[in-house]
Motif scaffolding. Structure first.
Motif, mmCIF file in Angstrom:
data_model
loop_
_atom_site.group_PDB
_atom_site.id
_atom_site.type_symbol
_atom_site.label_atom_id
_atom_site.label_comp_id
_atom_site.label_asym_id
_atom_site.label_seq_id
_atom_site.Cartn_x
_atom_site.Cartn_y
_atom_site.Cartn_z
ATOM 1 N N ALA A 168 21.378 -36.334 -20.015
ATOM 2 C CA ALA A 168 21.793 -34.949 -20.240
ATOM 3 C C ALA A 168 20.854 -34.356 -21.279
ATOM 4 C CB ALA A 168 23.231 -34.890 -20.725
ATOM 5 N N VAL A 169 20.282 -33.225 -20.993
ATOM 6 C CA VAL A 169 19.392 -32.548 -21.942
ATOM 7 C C VAL A 169 20.172 -31.419 -22.608
ATOM 8 C CG1 VAL A 169 17.290 -31.205 -22.229
ATOM 9 C CG2 VAL A 169 17.321 -33.152 -20.670
ATOM 10 N N TYR A 170 20.320 -31.539 -23.922
ATOM 11 C CA TYR A 170 21.051 -30.573 -24.758
ATOM 12 C C TYR A 170 19.988 -29.776 -25.501
ATOM 13 C CZ TYR A 170 24.103 -29.130 -28.701
ATOM 14 O OH TYR A 170 24.795 -28.445 -29.679
ATOM 15 N N ASP A 171 19.780 -28.527 -25.109
ATOM 16 C CA ASP A 171 18.689 -27.712 -25.645
ATOM 17 C C ASP A 171 19.268 -26.567 -26.475
ATOM 18 O OD1 ASP A 171 16.439 -26.263 -26.193
ATOM 19 O OD2 ASP A 171 15.906 -25.847 -24.118
ATOM 20 N N LEU A 172 19.256 -26.740 -27.782
ATOM 21 C CA LEU A 172 19.742 -25.719 -28.712
ATOM 22 C C LEU A 172 18.552 -25.187 -29.488
ATOM 23 C CD1 LEU A 172 22.165 -24.187 -29.892
ATOM 24 C CD2 LEU A 172 22.453 -26.043 -31.530
ATOM 25 N N GLY A 173 18.050 -24.064 -29.044
ATOM 26 C CA GLY A 173 16.863 -23.480 -29.658
ATOM 27 C C GLY A 173 17.195 -22.370 -30.629
ATOM 28 N N GLY A 174 16.243 -21.486 -30.788
ATOM 29 C CA GLY A 174 16.425 -20.406 -31.749
ATOM 30 C C GLY A 174 17.378 -19.332 -31.287
ATOM 31 N N GLY A 175 17.417 -19.070 -29.976
ATOM 32 C CA GLY A 175 18.242 -17.963 -29.511
ATOM 33 C C GLY A 175 19.143 -18.266 -28.351
ATOM 34 N N THR A 176 18.902 -19.372 -27.635
ATOM 35 C CA THR A 176 19.716 -19.690 -26.473
ATOM 36 C C THR A 176 20.086 -21.171 -26.490
ATOM 37 O OG1 THR A 176 17.769 -20.175 -25.102
ATOM 38 C CG2 THR A 176 18.630 -17.927 -25.034
ATOM 39 N N PHE A 177 21.145 -21.496 -25.765
ATOM 40 C CA PHE A 177 21.544 -22.884 -25.576
ATOM 41 C C PHE A 177 21.732 -23.135 -24.091
ATOM 42 C CE2 PHE A 177 25.141 -25.667 -24.560
ATOM 43 C CZ PHE A 177 24.606 -26.880 -24.979
ATOM 44 N N ASP A 178 21.182 -24.235 -23.599
ATOM 45 C CA ASP A 178 21.526 -24.650 -22.247
ATOM 46 C C ASP A 178 21.520 -26.166 -22.164
ATOM 47 O OD1 ASP A 178 18.521 -24.284 -20.253
ATOM 48 O OD2 ASP A 178 18.724 -24.664 -22.383
ATOM 49 N N VAL A 179 22.245 -26.674 -21.189
ATOM 50 C CA VAL A 179 22.439 -28.113 -21.038
ATOM 51 C C VAL A 179 22.557 -28.411 -19.546
ATOM 52 C CG1 VAL A 179 24.944 -27.867 -21.347
ATOM 53 C CG2 VAL A 179 23.874 -30.107 -21.671
ATOM 54 N N CYS A 180 21.987 -29.525 -19.121
ATOM 55 C CA CYS A 180 22.140 -29.944 -17.740
ATOM 56 C C CYS A 180 21.931 -31.446 -17.631
ATOM 57 C CB CYS A 180 21.195 -29.188 -16.797
ATOM 58 S SG CYS A 180 19.455 -29.575 -17.031
ATOM 59 N N VAL A 181 22.341 -31.989 -16.513
ATOM 60 C CA VAL A 181 22.200 -33.421 -16.236
ATOM 61 C C VAL A 181 21.067 -33.603 -15.233
ATOM 62 C CG1 VAL A 181 23.356 -35.484 -15.359
ATOM 63 C CG2 VAL A 181 24.647 -33.788 -16.676
ATOM 64 N N LEU A 182 20.188 -34.552 -15.501
ATOM 65 C CA LEU A 182 19.055 -34.820 -14.616
ATOM 66 C C LEU A 182 19.042 -36.294 -14.234
ATOM 67 C CD1 LEU A 182 17.797 -32.861 -17.199
ATOM 68 C CD2 LEU A 182 16.192 -32.466 -15.327
ATOM 69 N N GLU A 183 18.604 -36.556 -13.019
ATOM 70 C CA GLU A 183 18.491 -37.927 -12.531
ATOM 71 C C GLU A 183 17.029 -38.240 -12.254
ATOM 72 O OE1 GLU A 183 21.414 -40.071 -9.788
ATOM 73 O OE2 GLU A 183 19.804 -39.463 -8.403
ATOM 74 N N LYS A 184 16.602 -39.426 -12.727
ATOM 75 C CA LYS A 184 15.217 -39.852 -12.502
ATOM 76 C C LYS A 184 15.032 -40.214 -11.032
ATOM 77 C CE LYS A 184 11.139 -41.206 -14.152
ATOM 78 N NZ LYS A 184 10.417 -41.233 -12.862
ATOM 79 N N THR A 185 13.966 -39.676 -10.457
ATOM 80 C CA THR A 185 13.593 -39.996 -9.075
ATOM 81 C C THR A 185 12.212 -40.636 -9.081
ATOM 82 O OG1 THR A 185 12.527 -37.866 -8.662
ATOM 83 C CG2 THR A 185 14.911 -38.003 -8.273
ATOM 84 N N GLY A 186 11.750 -40.991 -7.911
ATOM 85 C CA GLY A 186 10.413 -41.574 -7.837
ATOM 86 C C GLY A 186 9.337 -40.608 -8.269
#
Length: 782
Positions: A168-186
């Motif tokens: 899960a990438v938790y991205d809390l920057g200067g003005g926005t926040f977003d988060v999502c789940v990613l799966e490693k592929t080939g």
């Protein structure tokens, strides 16, 4: 040899990385750091200075500086810079072209290809605007990449991830926040489910919270600051910069001193890490809740995650990792330079890492609960020792609304406050996190209730919602919106509790009382907008939205929900998700409580009651965003009869049935903005006598300097806030939760009174008029 350029065009900082076949490396954009501030300064010749140079020039001429324009992408209202209008896309294009020009100068040739990142939760409309930015910048071949995907690529370059591993990438920057789940592929990574995010939340809002904390501590010194002089503007700019540095210092230290150098005065203000965490904890808890939603959308439990990758400068705040690990029991991974991860990952991005269609991955139906080992604690994030610390409210001299406006104007484009952060500068009592999770066992309400929630729609914020109008400057904390009924109909006024007798008219219906009525105002959490009920006979009442100053009024809903076909009352504004409201509606003989978005889409049915003469009204949402208080009653069969069934609460997630917390002809519940379990409401005592009472919905005692009486439901004691010698109704809390305003007197001569919670300030009128009468006012977002 050719090279590739990855660009992270951030709200507060912009970074870039290069790659020419070997490992990626950062491109130095500034003289003091690798990244530069996302700031532009419009010179008199029409050319822009960028980054550090723009900040230096803007310190003495704020009217020509513009920042945080990434937040305004998609807003049709232009940004005015030195009297010249610019779209946010045009300004972003100027910044992008400057970054590419720097790379070209440093490398001696333009890049072969550019990778530009964008927030993962941006919908198709905003992604098209990213393409517009690229076109306006005219920088050559460019591809786009979601920011969390770039961060995951950089994390994978350092960690050993196998195909099938999830992060899960938790991205809390200067003005926005977003988060999502990613799966490693080939080939790279695939985003699972729907990304979540909060577009108006980030480090600049934490900076502003610290700044307002310092301004409040300085009191009269800020009133005397002359912002029309170069010395005054320079002092304000320096103070803001020192507040930012203090916030950053508290990531590694437990306290810091903020120097304050004003013309003719030098002092300092101490700020501890515990105080900072108290200011920002409500906002960070929103990000934790969004992370849980992203996991559910991806069909992933926390024990299936390899790590939660922390990206963005604000993710370095220690409380972030603490809250996430407490909630999900998953390791967090924080890079030494989280401001660089997205740019470094972007330059490694390839078109083979295409994002899977959001609707095709991570179905949201029948998903396991989220949390350690697949379980989720009820009611929200787990408490933390530092976040829940109880702090006394500082003794401060209130800053006038005029001074607040002067400071805002002199800020030169600095955002005032994000949703939920401003009201966090507050007096707290008790462990707010623990209280938030104490949902008492559900009990069967009286016969008024005929159904529990029958259908639950996932609580997601649709990316296509209409933008609510945001006035540039919020109304002062001392100001209330009050409806006034007179010969011209009912209009809305802005009255100042700190300056009795002062008011400004916000809306007006000409003609007589039948011409129309504006009533039931509710201020937004950031106090920049309001929603109110407008009735124009013979049309049925409808919800309208406008700026807090009454500007730009328009109907709120694109389409009125069918559940509200025959009536709708004033809503409750969700301070945690400002694009969501709770409304009480009537359709036929069914009265119900619904969670809706600002387009009128019903997200959840929370409560319904059927039958002749049954009513549901006056919703109010708890400050933690977990529960709704409302009135359920039978319409009085005889005028003046006190028949009623009291105040109820119901979880906002629809997991439990409604629970009755008071009994009698009780109504008008208003949830304290700082005490998660405390509501104020009106209680019938005798004919011609209504009093304001306080109760804690979990049955625990309420701190009270007034009369205490037994609570027939739930045990504990009720606090009788007013003596009941008059008709006292419609309580509304001050933003800091230390005062209550209410309507006193019969409808034909009512006035608005204010009293302090600690009993030091007796009830006193804040605004009276010889013509007409007031009804339910609004001080906070309910």
């Amino acid at each position: 040899m050719g090279y590739r350029l990855g660009v992270d065009l951030g709200t507060t900082f912009t970074a870039a990385a290069m790659r020419n076949g070997g490992p990626p490396s950062m491109l130095g954009l500034g003289n003091r750091a690798l990244q530069i501030p996302s700031v532009l300064y419009l010179q008199e010749d029409g050319q822009f200075l960028v980054g550090e140079a723009a900040e230096r020039r803007g310190a003495t001429d704020p009217s020509r500086v513009v920042r945080e324009f990434k937040r305004r992408i998609g807003d049709p209202i232009p940004l005015m810079v030195a009297g010249t209008p610019f779209s946010a896309q045009a300004l972003s294009a100027r910044l992008l072209s400057s970054v590419v020009a720097t790379a070209t100068e440093r490398r001696g040739a333009p890049p072969d290809e550019i990778v530009l990142t964008y927030p993962a939760n941006w919908g198709a409309y905003k992604r098209e605007l990213v393409d517009q930015v690229i076109s306006l910048a005219d920088v050559g071949p460019t591809v786009t990449c979601p920011e969390p995907q770039a961060a995951a690529i950089q994390y994978a370059a350092q960690a050993r991830l196998q195909p099938g591993d999830r992060v899960a990438v938790y991205d809390l920057g200067g003005g926005t926040f977003d988060v999502c789940v990613l799966e490693k592929t080939g080939n790279g990574f695939t985003i699972l489910g729907n990304p979540e995010g909060i577009e108006q939340l980030g480090g600049v809002d934490f900076d502003e919270a610290v700044f307002q904390h310092v301004v409040g501590a300085l009191g009269p010194a800020m009133e005397q600051l002359d912002l029309d002089t170069p010395e005054g503007r320079t002092a304000l700019t320096r103070l803001r910069r020192d507040c930012v540095e203090a916030k950053e210092a508290l990531s590694v230290d437990v306290d810091t001193m903020i120097p304050v150098t004003l013309p003719g005065r030098s002092t300092s203000v101490r700020l501890t890490r515990a105080e900072l965490e108290t200011l920002i904890a409500p906002a960070l808890e929103q990000t934790v809740e969004a992370t849980g939603r992203a996991l559910r959308a991806a069909g992933t439990t926390s024990d299936q995650l390899t790590a939660i990758v922390l990206v963005g400068g604000s993710s370095r705040i220690p409380l972030v990792s603490h809250l996430l690990q407490s909630r999900f029991s998953t390791p967090t991974a924080l890079d030494t330079h989280p401001k660089h991860d997205i740019a470094l990952g972007a330059v490694q991005y390839t078109d083979t890492e295409a994002t899977a269609p959001l609707s095709a991955v991570g179905a949201t139906a029948s998903l396991p609960a989220v949390g350690a080992g697949g379980s989720q604690a009820a009611g929200g994030a787990a408490g933390t020792g530092t976040a829940s610390r109880v702090l006394p409210k500082p003794t401060r001299t209130p800053i006038s609304s005029e001074t607040r406006r002067r400071i805002a104007i002199a800020a030169g484009g600095v955002a005032l406050l994000a949703v939920g952060v401003f009201v966090a500068i507050q007096l707290t009592s008790g462990d707010s996190n623990n209280q938030a999770t104490q949902n008492p066992p559900a009990t069967t309400p009286t016969s008024v209730v005929t159904s529990a929630p029958t259908s639950v729609t996932p609580s997601v914020t649709a990316p296509t919602l209409k933008a609510l109008p945001l006035a540039g400057i919020p109304v002062s904390e001392s100001e209330l919106v009050i409806p006034l009924q007179n010969g011209d109909g009912q209009s809305l006024y802005l009255a100042d509790a700190g300056n009795p007798g002062k008011s400004v008219k916000l809306s007006r219906f000409a003609g007589n009382a039948a011409a129309g009525v504006d009533s039931g105002p509710v201020l937004s959490p950031d106090r920049k907008s309001m929603i109110f009920t407008r009735s124009t006979p013979p049309a049925k009442p409808a919800l309208w939205v406008s700026g807090a100053d009454g500007s730009g009024a328009r109907p709120l809903f694109t389409k009125v929900p069918a559940q509200c076909a025959d009536g709708i009352t004033r809503p409750a504004w969700n301070t945690k998700v400002p694009t969501q409201l709770v409304v009480a509606c009537l359709a036929g003989k069914t009265s119900g409580l619904y969670l809706v978005d600002t387009d009128g889409k019903v997200l959840k049915q929370l409560f319904t009651a059927s039958g002749q003469g049954v009513g549901v009204s006056d919703p109010a949402i708890s400050p933690d965003g977990n529960r709704v208080a409302f009135q359920a009653q039978r319409v009085r069969p005889v005028p003046g009869s006190p028949v009623g069934t009291g105040v109820f609460t119901v979880p906002l997630d629809g997991t439990q049935k409604a629970r009755q917390v008071t009994t009698g002809a009780d109504a008008d519940p208003a949830w304290s903005p700082v005490l998660p379990g405390v509501i104020a409401y009106r209680h019938f005592l005798a004919e011609g006598s209504w009093a304001i009472f306080l109760t804690n919905v979990d049955g625990s005692p309420v701190a009270c300097n007034r009369a205490l009486i037994s609570n027939p439901i739930g045990g504990g004691k009720l606090c009788q806030f007013t003596d009941g010698s008059t008709l006292d109704q419609d309580p509304t809390w001050s933003p800091h939760g230390d005062q209550l305003a209410f309507r006193r007197g019969p409808v034909t001569s009512a006035r608005i009174y204010v009293a302090s919670l600690d009993g030091r300030q007796a009830p006193h009128p804040i605004w009276t008029t010889d013509v007409g009468n007031q009804s339910a006012s609004s001080w906070t977002a309910r």
